[in-house]
Design a protein around this motif. Structure first.
Motif, PDB file in Angstrom:
ATOM      1  N   PHE A 283       3.768  12.395  -6.833  1.00  0.00           N
ATOM      2  CA  PHE A 283       4.464  11.230  -6.303  1.00  0.00           C
ATOM      3  C   PHE A 283       3.502  10.058  -6.212  1.00  0.00           C
ATOM      4  O   PHE A 283       2.283  10.234  -6.258  1.00  0.00           O
ATOM      5  CB  PHE A 283       5.098  11.527  -4.936  1.00  0.00           C
ATOM      6  N   ALA A 284       4.074   8.875  -6.087  1.00  0.00           N
ATOM      7  CA  ALA A 284       3.275   7.661  -5.903  1.00  0.00           C
ATOM      8  C   ALA A 284       3.649   7.028  -4.572  1.00  0.00           C
ATOM      9  O   ALA A 284       4.817   7.052  -4.166  1.00  0.00           O
ATOM     10  CB  ALA A 284       3.521   6.674  -7.041  1.00  0.00           C
ATOM     11  N   VAL A 285       2.656   6.474  -3.906  1.00  0.00           N
ATOM     12  CA  VAL A 285       2.861   5.734  -2.664  1.00  0.00           C
ATOM     13  C   VAL A 285       2.583   4.270  -2.967  1.00  0.00           C
ATOM     14  O   VAL A 285       1.445   3.898  -3.261  1.00  0.00           O
ATOM     15  CB  VAL A 285       1.939   6.241  -1.533  1.00  0.00           C
ATOM     16  N   ASN A 286       3.637   3.452  -2.945  1.00  0.00           N
ATOM     17  CA  ASN A 286       3.548   2.014  -3.207  1.00  0.00           C
ATOM     18  C   ASN A 286       3.468   1.288  -1.874  1.00  0.00           C
ATOM     19  O   ASN A 286       4.458   1.250  -1.132  1.00  0.00           O
ATOM     20  CB  ASN A 286       4.803   1.539  -3.948  1.00  0.00           C
ATOM     21  N   LEU A 287       2.299   0.734  -1.512  1.00  0.00           N
ATOM     22  CA  LEU A 287       2.166  -0.036  -0.280  1.00  0.00           C
ATOM     23  C   LEU A 287       2.630  -1.461  -0.557  1.00  0.00           C
ATOM     24  O   LEU A 287       2.053  -2.151  -1.406  1.00  0.00           O
ATOM     25  CB  LEU A 287       0.720  -0.038   0.207  1.00  0.00           C
ATOM     26  N   LEU A 288       3.668  -1.896   0.139  1.00  0.00           N
ATOM     27  CA  LEU A 288       4.279  -3.186  -0.157  1.00  0.00           C
ATOM     28  C   LEU A 288       3.507  -4.349   0.451  1.00  0.00           C
ATOM     29  O   LEU A 288       2.966  -4.250   1.554  1.00  0.00           O
ATOM     30  CB  LEU A 288       5.724  -3.209   0.329  1.00  0.00           C
ATOM     31  N   HIS A 289       3.496  -5.469  -0.279  1.00  0.00           N
ATOM     32  CA  HIS A 289       2.902  -6.703   0.239  1.00  0.00           C
ATOM     33  C   HIS A 289       3.984  -7.527   0.924  1.00  0.00           C
ATOM     34  O   HIS A 289       5.168  -7.162   0.927  1.00  0.00           O
ATOM     35  CB  HIS A 289       2.185  -7.485  -0.863  1.00  0.00           C
ATOM     36  N   ASP A 290       3.579  -8.645   1.516  1.00  0.00           N
ATOM     37  CA  ASP A 290       4.504  -9.429   2.348  1.00  0.00           C
ATOM     38  C   ASP A 290       5.670 -10.041   1.584  1.00  0.00           C
ATOM     39  O   ASP A 290       6.634 -10.484   2.190  1.00  0.00           O
ATOM     40  CB  ASP A 290       3.756 -10.494   3.144  1.00  0.00           C
ATOM     41  N   GLY A 291       5.639 -10.006   0.258  1.00  0.00           N
ATOM     42  CA  GLY A 291       6.774 -10.470  -0.530  1.00  0.00           C
ATOM     43  C   GLY A 291       7.726  -9.338  -0.913  1.00  0.00           C
ATOM     44  O   GLY A 291       8.698  -9.563  -1.620  1.00  0.00           O
TER      45      GLY A 291
END
Length: 176
Positions: A79-87
């Motif tokens: 699996f991948a963990v995508n850490l989201l940015h403020d946009g």
């Protein structure tokens, strides 16, 4: 010592008390992604992510036991963990909604070394992981993933979630 007359009353149920307590604990926002055996992408917004150890590099994610994303994670072992940015607020909301067409509404890619789709327009960092172990806990499953690759984008502020509100990391200029 707190005056017992003015001390706050306990919550009516422990579950509601915990829910209220955690609502006031801001956390980063991630989208956990995976592909199933047929190559179809799956993903869900997840705020239950933490670093476990640096050696071996390991992350912990907690996913709903009934989710198709968890089924894909466990079936493929990646699996991948995508850490989201403020946009990335719209993407966080989309992946929390359960919309079956969500991957048709966001930009993503998965090269041959990716452990799951990378949401490259909305993530400031992505960790590709292999499943090392999982443990059922109530209606969720804690999945431990050994990080095999990290991809980062600079000049992004992390997206936070708390008190049922999304916001950028206050005072942070960039992720370094």
């Amino acid at each position: 010592m707190i005056d017992p007359i003015t001390a706050p009353a306990p919550e009516p149920s422990v579950s509601e008390g915990l829910r209220g307590m955690m609502r006031g604990f801001p956390t980063g926002v991630a989208v956990v992604t995976a592909t199933d055996a047929a190559g179809a992408p799956w993903g869900m917004t997840c705020s239950s992510v933490c670093s476990v150890t640096l050696e071996p590099p390991t992350l912990l994610v907690c996913l709903r036991a009934a989710s198709s994303t968890l089924a894909a994670v466990l079936a493929r072992g990646r699996f991948a963990v995508n850490l989201l940015h403020d946009g990335g607020r719209a993407t966080a909301e989309l992946f929390a909604s359960g919309d079956p067409a969500r991957f048709g509404k966001v930009a993503w890619h998965a090269d041959r070394d990716a452990s799951g789709p990378h949401l490259w327009r909305d993530a400031h960092a992505v960790a590709d992981c292999t499943v090392r172990m999982s443990q059922s806990v109530g209606d969720h499953v804690a999945v431990f993933g050994e990080v095999v690759r990290v991809t980062r984008q600079g000049d992004c502020r992390p997206l936070l979630y708390g008190l049922r509100t999304y916001s950028p990391w206050p005072g942070a200029e960039t992720v370094g």
